[in-house]
Scaffold this motif. Sequence first.
Motif, PDB file in Angstrom:
ATOM      1  N   PHE A 206       0.815  -1.209   0.000  1.00 32.00           N
ATOM      2  CA  PHE A 206       0.000   0.000   0.000  1.00 32.00           C
ATOM      3  C   PHE A 206       0.853   1.266   0.000  1.00 32.00           C
ATOM      4  N   ASP A 207       0.254   2.347  -0.487  1.00 36.16           N
ATOM      5  CA  ASP A 207       0.828   3.660  -0.226  1.00 36.16           C
ATOM      6  C   ASP A 207      -0.257   4.490   0.447  1.00 36.16           C
ATOM      7  N   SER A 208       0.051   5.751   0.728  1.00 30.71           N
ATOM      8  CA  SER A 208      -0.882   6.533   1.542  1.00 30.71           C
ATOM      9  C   SER A 208      -2.217   6.752   0.834  1.00 30.71           C
ATOM     10  N   SER A 209      -2.251   6.525  -0.476  1.00 33.83           N
ATOM     11  CA  SER A 209      -3.492   6.796  -1.208  1.00 33.83           C
ATOM     12  C   SER A 209      -4.542   5.703  -1.021  1.00 33.83           C
ATOM     13  N   ASN A 210      -4.131   4.515  -0.631  1.00 35.49           N
ATOM     14  CA  ASN A 210      -5.126   3.436  -0.563  1.00 35.49           C
ATOM     15  C   ASN A 210      -5.220   2.783   0.816  1.00 35.49           C
ATOM     16  N   VAL A 211      -5.005   3.589   1.840  1.00 30.49           N
ATOM     17  CA  VAL A 211      -5.169   3.092   3.209  1.00 30.49           C
ATOM     18  C   VAL A 211      -5.993   4.071   4.032  1.00 30.49           C
ATOM     19  N   THR A 212      -6.545   3.575   5.127  1.00 35.77           N
ATOM     20  CA  THR A 212      -7.141   4.434   6.143  1.00 35.77           C
ATOM     21  C   THR A 212      -6.167   4.416   7.315  1.00 35.77           C
ATOM     22  N   GLY A 213      -5.730   5.594   7.744  1.00 36.15           N
ATOM     23  CA  GLY A 213      -4.674   5.669   8.738  1.00 36.15           C
ATOM     24  C   GLY A 213      -3.382   6.080   8.057  1.00 36.15           C
ATOM     25  N   VAL A 214      -2.276   6.012   8.786  1.00 34.58           N
ATOM     26  CA  VAL A 214      -1.024   6.526   8.218  1.00 34.58           C
ATOM     27  C   VAL A 214       0.050   5.454   8.090  1.00 34.58           C
ATOM     28  N   ARG A 215       0.889   5.689   7.098  1.00 34.07           N
ATOM     29  CA  ARG A 215       2.088   4.876   6.891  1.00 34.07           C
ATOM     30  C   ARG A 215       3.263   5.834   6.991  1.00 34.07           C
ATOM     31  N   GLN A 216       3.862   5.894   8.174  1.00 34.40           N
ATOM     32  CA  GLN A 216       4.921   6.871   8.440  1.00 34.40           C
ATOM     33  C   GLN A 216       6.300   6.242   8.502  1.00 34.40           C
TER      34      GLN A 216
ATOM     35  N   ALA B  29      -9.717  -9.955   8.215  1.00 35.64           N
ATOM     36  CA  ALA B  29      -8.774  -8.916   8.625  1.00 35.64           C
ATOM     37  C   ALA B  29      -7.650  -9.506   9.467  1.00 35.64           C
ATOM     38  N   VAL B  30      -6.489  -8.875   9.340  1.00 32.30           N
ATOM     39  CA  VAL B  30      -5.286  -9.245  10.092  1.00 32.30           C
ATOM     40  C   VAL B  30      -4.871  -8.026  10.912  1.00 32.30           C
ATOM     41  N   PHE B  31      -4.516  -8.257  12.164  1.00 27.74           N
ATOM     42  CA  PHE B  31      -4.156  -7.144  13.045  1.00 27.74           C
ATOM     43  C   PHE B  31      -2.781  -7.394  13.656  1.00 27.74           C
ATOM     44  N   ILE B  32      -1.891  -6.426  13.439  1.00 25.72           N
ATOM     45  CA  ILE B  32      -0.519  -6.599  13.922  1.00 25.72           C
ATOM     46  C   ILE B  32      -0.043  -5.348  14.642  1.00 25.72           C
ATOM     47  N   GLY B  33       1.213  -5.372  15.065  1.00 27.20           N
ATOM     48  CA  GLY B  33       1.839  -4.215  15.684  1.00 27.20           C
ATOM     49  C   GLY B  33       3.198  -4.003  15.050  1.00 27.20           C
ATOM     50  N   HIS B  34       4.250  -3.936  15.874  1.00 22.43           N
ATOM     51  CA  HIS B  34       5.651  -3.960  15.441  1.00 22.43           C
ATOM     52  C   HIS B  34       6.155  -2.627  14.917  1.00 22.43           C
ATOM     53  N   ASP B  35       5.471  -2.047  13.946  1.00 21.94           N
ATOM     54  CA  ASP B  35       5.885  -0.742  13.410  1.00 21.94           C
ATOM     55  C   ASP B  35       5.008   0.323  14.063  1.00 21.94           C
ATOM     56  N   HIS B  36       5.575   1.005  15.074  1.00 20.97           N
ATOM     57  CA  HIS B  36       4.746   1.841  15.954  1.00 20.97           C
ATOM     58  C   HIS B  36       4.173   3.067  15.262  1.00 20.97           C
ATOM     59  N   LEU B  37       4.816   3.481  14.168  1.00 20.50           N
ATOM     60  CA  LEU B  37       4.369   4.717  13.512  1.00 20.50           C
ATOM     61  C   LEU B  37       3.411   4.464  12.354  1.00 20.50           C
ATOM     62  N   ASN B  38       3.103   3.215  12.131  1.00 23.09           N
ATOM     63  CA  ASN B  38       2.078   2.885  11.130  1.00 23.09           C
ATOM     64  C   ASN B  38       0.800   2.473  11.855  1.00 23.09           C
ATOM     65  N   ASP B  39      -0.316   2.998  11.422  1.00 20.07           N
ATOM     66  CA  ASP B  39      -1.591   2.595  12.056  1.00 20.07           C
ATOM     67  C   ASP B  39      -2.681   2.398  11.019  1.00 20.07           C
ATOM     68  N   PHE B  40      -2.263   2.048   9.793  1.00 21.44           N
ATOM     69  CA  PHE B  40      -3.240   1.974   8.706  1.00 21.44           C
ATOM     70  C   PHE B  40      -3.898   0.603   8.584  1.00 21.44           C
ATOM     71  N   CYS B  41      -5.017   0.615   7.852  1.00 25.47           N
ATOM     72  CA  CYS B  41      -5.610  -0.603   7.303  1.00 25.47           C
ATOM     73  C   CYS B  41      -5.630  -0.458   5.782  1.00 25.47           C
ATOM     74  N   GLY B  42      -5.238  -1.490   5.106  1.00 23.67           N
ATOM     75  CA  GLY B  42      -5.316  -1.531   3.642  1.00 23.67           C
ATOM     76  C   GLY B  42      -5.876  -2.876   3.230  1.00 23.67           C
ATOM     77  N   LYS B  43      -6.650  -2.901   2.168  1.00 26.79           N
ATOM     78  CA  LYS B  43      -7.307  -4.146   1.757  1.00 26.79           C
ATOM     79  C   LYS B  43      -6.605  -4.760   0.551  1.00 26.79           C
ATOM     80  N   LEU B  44      -6.250  -6.026   0.666  1.00 28.97           N
ATOM     81  CA  LEU B  44      -5.565  -6.741  -0.405  1.00 28.97           C
ATOM     82  C   LEU B  44      -6.219  -8.106  -0.596  1.00 28.97           C
ATOM     83  N   THR B  45      -6.633  -8.397  -1.814  1.00 23.93           N
ATOM     84  CA  THR B  45      -7.239  -9.705  -2.148  1.00 23.93           C
ATOM     85  C   THR B  45      -8.283 -10.108  -1.105  1.00 23.93           C
TER      86      THR B  45
END
Lengths: 382, 382
Positions: free
Chosen positions: A259-269, A293-309
């Motif tokens: 994903f890039d910032s155009s196709n997610v809800t939330g941020v990819r920082q 849906a899949v829910f993860i953590g690890h990258d603290h500055l990303n909080d987006f959801c993006g849809k794939l397949t």
Amino acid sequence: MAKKNKPCLSLSHFVGVLVFSLLFVPKSVLGVKQELRFGKKGEFKILQVADMHFADGTTTPCLDVLPNQMPSCSDLNTTAFVERMIQAEKPDIIVFTGDNIFGFDATDAAKSLNAAFWPAIASNIPWAAVLGNHDQDSTLSREGVMKHVVGLKNTLSQVNPAKAHIIDGFGNYNLEIGGVKGSCFENKSALNLYFLDSGDYSTVPAIPGYGWIKPSQQLWFQRTSAKLRRAYVGQPEAQKGPAPGLVYFHIPLPEFASFDSSNVTGVRQQGISSASVNSGFFTTMVEAGDVKAVFIGHDHLNDFCGKLTGIQLCYAGGFGYHAYGKAGWSRRARVVLASLEKTEQGGWGVVKSVKTWKRLDDEHLTAVDGQVLWSKSRADVS
Amino acid sequence: MAKKNKPCLSLSHFVGVLVFSLLFVPKSVLGVKQELRFGKKGEFKILQVADMHFADGTTTPCLDVLPNQMPSCSDLNTTAFVERMIQAEKPDIIVFTGDNIFGFDATDAAKSLNAAFWPAIASNIPWAAVLGNHDQDSTLSREGVMKHVVGLKNTLSQVNPAKAHIIDGFGNYNLEIGGVKGSCFENKSALNLYFLDSGDYSTVPAIPGYGWIKPSQQLWFQRTSAKLRRAYVGQPEAQKGPAPGLVYFHIPLPEFASFDSSNVTGVRQQGISSASVNSGFFTTMVEAGDVKAVFIGHDHLNDFCGKLTGIQLCYAGGFGYHAYGKAGWSRRARVVLASLEKTEQGGWGVVKSVKTWKRLDDEHLTAVDGQVLWSKSRADVS
């Protein structure tokens, strides 16, 4: 004349269904140590807490907060945020998606784990946890951490499934969320939660970086998903497709980088810190067909959801104060709400939608980025 | 004084080793229906035949050959090429990597299979086959094709491993190549061959295109590799690392697309027709640590080898005349030669190198693109 409410099944089915139910009601729904099911309002709410990075409590300072927050800031701010979230959302389950403690700075892993999970324990709300890549960096191994977690009060965490083949990692298990008590779906799992250990670091010299979900775990997931599907499409109240599944673990899959910032809800920082290889779990989930849906953590500055397949890939955003973050960008938590549909007879049916939002750790616990992750389509109607 | 040759093990080990060998010599080496082992010259040679696309024999025309070749060209040209290759190379095993028959044009699958494998059967050389994506398009299912193949003479093909968990596909098995008879490695598998069913087409609506290697197959591979490693690093003649492994299947992995013409030996003349998803088998092979090369078919106009994360990924190049090709670009086959090292005592030791070349179906069966795929390094020395 007013239409009379029909029972779940016509009378002619009654005896057969009774016999069938006695024989085939999935044991797991009835046999869990704490029964999880949709409430009387037809809802089930999940609070996800990612990357608490808890260490030694008051003596452990915060990272990346504003200068004026710094002097009084410690692990206790993380504790307070968990408490506020529980108070505000009153979830049906709390899911901790790893890096629960930051092992390098935790003097005693058991004490840090006890303190980190304390707000959940004290709330008397069921909770579940998986491991991140930092939980084992103190006085307990990964197995030791998971075994300690499993012994804590009110947790539904499991070290590993009892009857599976030998499985990689610690903390691979699933939880079934039953339909509303007294409804036609009382004895069916209307929502399935899967928890997996995404590992810590590669032990393969040729592969640098983080760990990944192994074939043994994927086979367990695949078979569990198939078993749940069989129960769901079987009698009573046979459904056409599987119940929706939600998957929780720590480290992003390589597909999170789609994903890039155009196709997610939330941020990819920040970059997607997945393993440097693809171990195929995304493919395995798509093939299983139930995961929404899949829910993860690890990258603290990303909080987006993006849809794939057909699958929503969601970060929770950083939660803990002794974890790297971004000063002025609030710590946050993700909430998921699954809602049942009303049946024609006015009772509760199957899941009609899965929604999500996040709350920021500001004065008002501001809710942001509300979105529908999945809703039942005509194809799912039985 | 001339140094006296040492036996494989000192006399003091003799009794212990004898007892150990009787108890622990891997049954599979001794129990195969036809024993595969390195020859007296310390070599083992594999002929790979990819994509024969055999159909009905003389009545089946060739595709993509020069106009002057066309009138007399049929499936029999494929047969003749197999015979010439066997004659020229005298391999120790022939491996057919799928699309052995082109099912759409085969009136009777069993007859086409019999005819396709006839040169191998007649040669009395052991042979093994896996399925492609076209083998099942005639009168037999994938299972039916593989069961028929297994019943043919001189084949070491297996439908699936007898003792594995339930496994996806048909034609997942391994073969062990023993050390030279009478050498210290007589009872060890010095080279391991793995065969997998890479499927045909996706059955998942959300995923278009070709099939892939599933978690159940990967778990079988992983466990087989681990079992072979344990035997190899155990007594007698304990080695430091695993024996080299070579993997054969039909459809390329997505990782085959990692190369361009600058970093391969051979040509890349068409796109990589892998599955549209990554199912992680490359990662699984890298983690297993023994695989040195993968050999596939499927894309007839690619015949390159490229090295990624320590594993050579090799196409064979198109072989069959009733398969798409490129007029004027000869049909071809890949040969692999594994060579043992001489021990200090003058006997045969473990594998020191794996080389490959291809031969073109021209007047002189011209050999091209000779290269060393793998050679034993200091790290592998026991």
